[in-house]
Design a protein around this motif. Structure first.
Motif, PDB file in Angstrom:
ATOM      1  N   ASP A  73       0.601  -1.094   0.186  1.00  0.00           N
ATOM      2  CA  ASP A  73      -0.038  -0.003  -0.032  1.00  0.00           C
ATOM      3  C   ASP A  73       0.847   1.221   0.116  1.00  0.00           C
ATOM      4  O   ASP A  73       0.590   2.313  -0.820  1.00  0.00           O
ATOM      5  CB  ASP A  73      -0.856   0.079   1.195  1.00  0.00           C
ATOM      6  CG  ASP A  73      -2.219  -0.949   1.105  1.00  0.00           C
ATOM      7  OD1 ASP A  73      -2.481  -1.534   0.215  1.00  0.00           O
ATOM      8  OD2 ASP A  73      -2.743  -1.142   2.015  1.00  0.00           O
ATOM      9  N   TRP A  77       1.040   4.353  -2.796  1.00  0.00           N
ATOM     10  CA  TRP A  77       0.655   5.616  -2.616  1.00  0.00           C
ATOM     11  C   TRP A  77       1.982   6.436  -2.920  1.00  0.00           C
ATOM     12  O   TRP A  77       1.885   7.585  -3.491  1.00  0.00           O
ATOM     13  CB  TRP A  77       0.396   5.826  -1.086  1.00  0.00           C
ATOM     14  CG  TRP A  77      -1.050   5.577  -0.809  1.00  0.00           C
ATOM     15  CD1 TRP A  77      -1.352   4.667   0.150  1.00  0.00           C
ATOM     16  CD2 TRP A  77      -2.018   6.133  -1.319  1.00  0.00           C
ATOM     17  NE1 TRP A  77      -2.738   4.705   0.122  1.00  0.00           N
ATOM     18  CE2 TRP A  77      -3.401   5.624  -0.706  1.00  0.00           C
ATOM     19  CE3 TRP A  77      -2.334   7.312  -2.059  1.00  0.00           C
ATOM     20  CZ2 TRP A  77      -4.727   6.059  -1.059  1.00  0.00           C
ATOM     21  CZ3 TRP A  77      -3.777   7.512  -2.440  1.00  0.00           C
ATOM     22  CH2 TRP A  77      -4.568   7.072  -1.738  1.00  0.00           C
ATOM     23  N   THR A  80       2.014   6.972  -6.695  1.00  0.00           N
ATOM     24  CA  THR A  80       0.848   7.732  -6.913  1.00  0.00           C
ATOM     25  C   THR A  80       1.592   9.265  -6.872  1.00  0.00           C
ATOM     26  O   THR A  80       1.024  10.167  -7.532  1.00  0.00           O
ATOM     27  CB  THR A  80      -0.443   7.585  -6.080  1.00  0.00           C
ATOM     28  OG1 THR A  80      -0.931   6.226  -6.518  1.00  0.00           O
ATOM     29  CG2 THR A  80      -1.385   8.623  -6.528  1.00  0.00           C
ATOM     30  N   GLY A  81       2.110   9.391  -5.685  1.00  0.00           N
ATOM     31  CA  GLY A  81       2.696  10.632  -5.460  1.00  0.00           C
ATOM     32  C   GLY A  81       3.818  11.177  -6.291  1.00  0.00           C
ATOM     33  O   GLY A  81       3.674  12.232  -6.812  1.00  0.00           O
ATOM     34  N   LYS A 112      -0.942  14.742  -0.380  1.00  0.00           N
ATOM     35  CA  LYS A 112      -1.651  13.988   0.299  1.00  0.00           C
ATOM     36  C   LYS A 112      -1.254  12.498   0.017  1.00  0.00           C
ATOM     37  O   LYS A 112      -1.195  11.484   0.833  1.00  0.00           O
ATOM     38  CB  LYS A 112      -3.071  13.935  -0.177  1.00  0.00           C
ATOM     39  CG  LYS A 112      -3.556  15.474   0.118  1.00  0.00           C
ATOM     40  CD  LYS A 112      -4.988  15.589  -0.443  1.00  0.00           C
ATOM     41  CE  LYS A 112      -5.558  16.903   0.009  1.00  0.00           C
ATOM     42  NZ  LYS A 112      -7.011  17.187  -0.779  1.00  0.00           N
ATOM     43  N   ALA A 113      -0.819  11.969  -1.152  1.00  0.00           N
ATOM     44  CA  ALA A 113      -0.172  10.613  -1.402  1.00  0.00           C
ATOM     45  C   ALA A 113       1.123  10.347  -0.690  1.00  0.00           C
ATOM     46  O   ALA A 113       0.920   9.150   0.036  1.00  0.00           O
ATOM     47  CB  ALA A 113      -0.206  10.460  -2.797  1.00  0.00           C
ATOM     48  N   LYS A 116       0.224   9.730   2.785  1.00  0.00           N
ATOM     49  CA  LYS A 116      -0.426   8.391   3.177  1.00  0.00           C
ATOM     50  C   LYS A 116       0.716   7.164   3.465  1.00  0.00           C
ATOM     51  O   LYS A 116       0.635   6.131   3.878  1.00  0.00           O
ATOM     52  CB  LYS A 116      -1.402   8.243   2.291  1.00  0.00           C
ATOM     53  CG  LYS A 116      -2.623   8.902   2.430  1.00  0.00           C
ATOM     54  CD  LYS A 116      -3.821   8.662   1.394  1.00  0.00           C
ATOM     55  CE  LYS A 116      -5.008   9.406   1.690  1.00  0.00           C
ATOM     56  NZ  LYS A 116      -5.899   9.178   0.732  1.00  0.00           N
ATOM     57  N   ALA A 117       1.687   7.481   2.209  1.00  0.00           N
ATOM     58  CA  ALA A 117       2.725   6.556   2.237  1.00  0.00           C
ATOM     59  C   ALA A 117       3.569   6.564   3.569  1.00  0.00           C
ATOM     60  O   ALA A 117       4.054   5.487   3.925  1.00  0.00           O
ATOM     61  CB  ALA A 117       3.653   6.803   1.075  1.00  0.00           C
TER      62      ALA A 117
END
Length: 773
Positions: A73, A77, A80-81, A112-113, A116-117
């Motif tokens: 996960d 993230w 994605t970031g 935001k990504a 989360k990471a």
């Protein structure tokens, strides 16, 4: 051709899966596949177009662990970031490749990504290197620093992160922390000791060492800077960078010499001063003579120092202000010739009559020897010619010594009107006046006379309001504050004066007047939402102290609604319940605050202390103790928890040796803390070391900090145990006076002290009413 965004996302996910579970991927890829069509279950594979190869889900042979799933996960993230971060790089947006609003949206998604990471993989250092720059870009400095501290824990040798933390600490005024981070940065094995970055770090270190009085360490840093400006090529600096360093007042030859001189590195200091003279020929001759005199003075060559100093005076230089005349005074003092000082100054002044610094220095010395009329005339003369702010400070000193209240008020008022610099210079005089009650009373009377004849000025009224507050004359202080508000034309914003007045009433425990004053501020319409919230919060405190609990809760509720940053106001709400002895409500609010603001570490710590105290006041000492024990476990070096838990144990007569050790640990950090001194005296008393207990308790009574009634009560108990009965009675009497002034609701403590006084003859029973039946 670059893949479309949807294809890039799919490929990124597939690549991540392949990296984590390659063996399973290969096995699954070898199995026969059927082409997928829209609507087909993803378990049978997926292709974007009919002619594409089918992408099959990869089912690992061995199920992944929870840790692996979490890592997957986090990687997702992170990718994605990276995708959003790279879609519109900053340089592309600057070239006009995309609208600014679109760029900002994309980079916010990246932020935001990455967050989360990091939340999923908090110990993966590379994630922070992408997150921190984005936090800084969006001005989330507190978050950037928090993440930077984590990186520093994971990798102490990352000098860039240490530099970031140092910068934030310095801006927050936490200079010891800034120095600590800079030291780690310059000592990092990754830092090139002959690079421009190293020079910049040494400059910052040198300045901070000098500001914090670490003379030797500052000199070490400035020795390096001296080498830099002499040998710029050695550190990769071009000619322009060298000029920038030398033109900076913090790193020029003159400042280098000053720092080295303070560390008594005389040869290097003189070298720097001589280079400064060559670099600035216009100022060089006189300044070099002065600096040579300083070097000779520290070398104890006083006659030679005087010769060099006379060269400075003969050149009628003024660049060093009062410092050369102060040096002259120090040289003569070393030679036991201080009686020559005024004569020498007068001779220099005859040849340099327009030298303001010299004239003021002479006037100061005349004041020292109580030649007050001559000093006054000199100050008046210079101030008529314009003078500067220091002239008003000197004149005020003379008039204070002469006890000329009316003229002193005029001098102070004119000085205050000159602005912030003059106010700072007048501060020592204002403090001296504040210790002379008779003079303050005379000043207040002069102010009243001026007010009656409409001659009182704004600055005078404001100053008199402050003096009246020092004398604890709240009514007079409020009277002069209101005069200042009426006289305020082009001065400070009226709301600031109103706020001073309201806080004065609060400090002097005039709670109804404080509530009224805060109400006037709120009705003025001069405050934004945040200002209104802060004012409602202060009003709530005044209402709580005035035992108007429901009104206090209504006021703090308005503060909470006005300000998004609710934590501090929610704390005050809980405190109000506690002050009103509504223990269960206070506990519920404090515990809710801890749950709602888990990231507010400092607020949580303060809340835990308050929560513990509420439990203790409620009678549940065990729970209050457990809270402090948990805080101590998490913060073993925190001085407050060491004191508070130590005191709680001492008050119960348990764990006394450890309690003493903890309280002494707290005092080592804050040796002048009255509460900690009280705790030490109390634990020593409980250990039956009565004579040792007296000094810290007596010291504690000299520290005005609230809770004075309890401290005097403790001192009375100790004095009684030491068989000093009269002193015990005096201490208890003082305790009772403080408790009554504080308006405390601790009826039990008041009754206990009254019982002690009655028992030992301190309170005589009232005579019976002759008319009573």
């Amino acid at each position: 051709m670059r893949p479309a965004p949807q294809q890039r996302i799919l490929l990124a996910v597939l690549c991540l899966v392949a990296l984590v579970d390659r063996a399973a991927a290969q096995e699954a890829a070898a199995a026969p596949a059927e082409a997928a069509t829209p609507g087909t279950s993803l378990s049978r594979g997926y292709s974007l177009q009919d002619a594409d190869d089918v992408a099959l889900p990869l089912n690992p042979v061995k199920p992944r662990s929870a840790a692996t799933e979490q890592r997957m996960d986090a990687l997702g993230w992170f990718m994605t970031g990276r995708m959003f971060d790279n879609r519109f790089p900053r340089e592309a947006s600057e070239a006009g490749a995309a609208p600014d609003g679109r760029v900002k949206q994309e980079r916010q998604k990246a932020l935001k990504a990455f967050r989360k990471a990091v939340k999923l993989e908090p110990d993966t250092i590379d994630l922070y290197r992408y997150l921190i720059p984005l936090e800084i870009e969006f001005k989330n400095l507190e978050a950037a620093v928090r993440y930077g501290e984590k990186v520093a824990q994971l990798d102490p040798d990352d000098w860039k992160i240490q530099q970031l933390l140092a910068s934030n600490a310095a801006e927050s005024g936490q200079l010891p922390d800034a120095i600590k981070h800079l030291e780690q940065a310059v000592n990092s094995p990754r830092m090139d000791k002959h690079s421009p970055q190293y020079v910049l770090l040494q400059k910052s270190l040198g300045v901070l060492y000098a500001r914090t009085g670490q003379t030797e360490q500052a000199a070490d840093a400035y020795e390096i800077l001296f080498d830099v400006v002499k040998n710029p090529d050695k550190y990769g600096l071009d000619q322009r960078a060298q000029k920038v360093l030398l033109s900076d007042p913090l790193t020029g030859y003159e400042q280098i010499g000053q720092v080295l001189l303070e560390a008594k590195r005389l040869e290097s200091a003189l070298d720097a001063f001589e280079r400064a003279a060559k670099a600035s020929p216009r100022l060089g001759v006189g300044n070099l003579s002065y600096n040579r005199a300083r070097v000779l003075f520290l070398s104890e060559k006083y006659d030679e120092a005087l010769v060099e100093l006379d060269k400075y005076f003969d050149a009628q230089k003024r660049s060093k202000g009062r410092l050369p005349y102060q040096l002259l005074a120090e040289i003569l003092a070393k030679q036991n010739r201080s009686d020559e000082l005024i004569r020498r100054l007068e001779a220099i002044a005859e040849n340099d009559a327009q030298n303001v610094d010299l004239q003021y220095f002479l006037a100061d010395r005349l004041t020292d020897v109580n030649e007050l009329e001559r000093a006054r005339n000199l100050y008046d003369s210079m101030l008529r010619k314009g003078g500067d702010a220091s002239g008003y400070a000197g004149l005020a000193r003379v008039l204070r010594k002469m006890q000329k209240s009316d003229e002193l008020l005029d001098a102070l008022g004119r000085g205050f009107a000159r602005g912030e610099d003059a106010i700072a210079m007048l501060e020592p005089e204002v403090k001296a006046i504040s210790q002379d009650k008779a003079l303050m009373e005379a000043l207040v009377e002069s102010g009243r006379k001026r007010a009656k004849s409409d001659e009182l000025k704004f600055e005078e009224a404001l100053l008199l309001a402050k003096f009246a507050a020092v004398m604890k004359e709240a009514e007079s202080s409020g009277e002069f504050y209101r005069m200042a508000i009426a006289l305020n034309r082009e001065g400070r914003p009226t709301v600031l004066i109103q706020l001073e007045m309201a806080e004065m009433f609060l400090k002097l425990r005039k709670y109804p007047q404080a509530v009224e004053a805060f109400g006037e501020i709120l009705n003025s319409g001069q405050l934004n939402d945040r200002g209104q919230a802060m004012t409602y919060s202060s009003m709530a405190q005044a209402l709580a102290y005035d035992n108007r609990t429901d009104e206090a809760l209504a006021a703090i509720s308005k503060a909470i609604k006005l300000d998004d940053d609710e934590a501090q106001y929610r704390f005050y709400e809980a405190w109000i319940y506690g002050h009103a002895k509504r223990w269960d409500d206070a506990i519920q609010k404090f515990e809710q605050l801890i749950r709602d603001f888990p990231d507010e570490k400092r607020m949580i710590l303060v809340t835990q202390f308050s929560l513990s105290n509420v439990y203790v006041q409620k009678g549940d000492v065990k729970t209050g103790e457990e809270i402090l024990e948990k805080v101590l476990e998490d913060n073993p070096d925190n001085s407050q928890v060491n004191n508070d838990l130590g005191y709680l144990w001492a008050d119960q007569g348990k764990n006394l040796d450890r309690a003493e050790s903890m309280i002494r640990k707290a005092l080592a950090v804050e040796p002048d803390n009255g509460a900690y001194l009280d705790s030490l005296g109390w634990v020593l008393f409980k250990l039956n070391r009565v004579e040792e207990a007296i000094p810290p308790l007596e010291q504690a009574t000299q520290k005005s900090m609230g809770g004075d009634g309890t401290i005097w009560d403790h001192l009375g108990d100790v004095k009684l145990k030491a068989m000093h009965v009269d002193e015990a009675i005096s201490a208890w009497t003082t305790a009772l006076k403080h408790l009554e002034e504080e308006g405390t609701s601790d009826v039990q403590l008041i009754d206990k002290i009254k019982d002690k006084l009655k028992q030992h003859g301190g309170i005589q029973p009232k005579p019976a009413d002759k008319d009573a039946p």
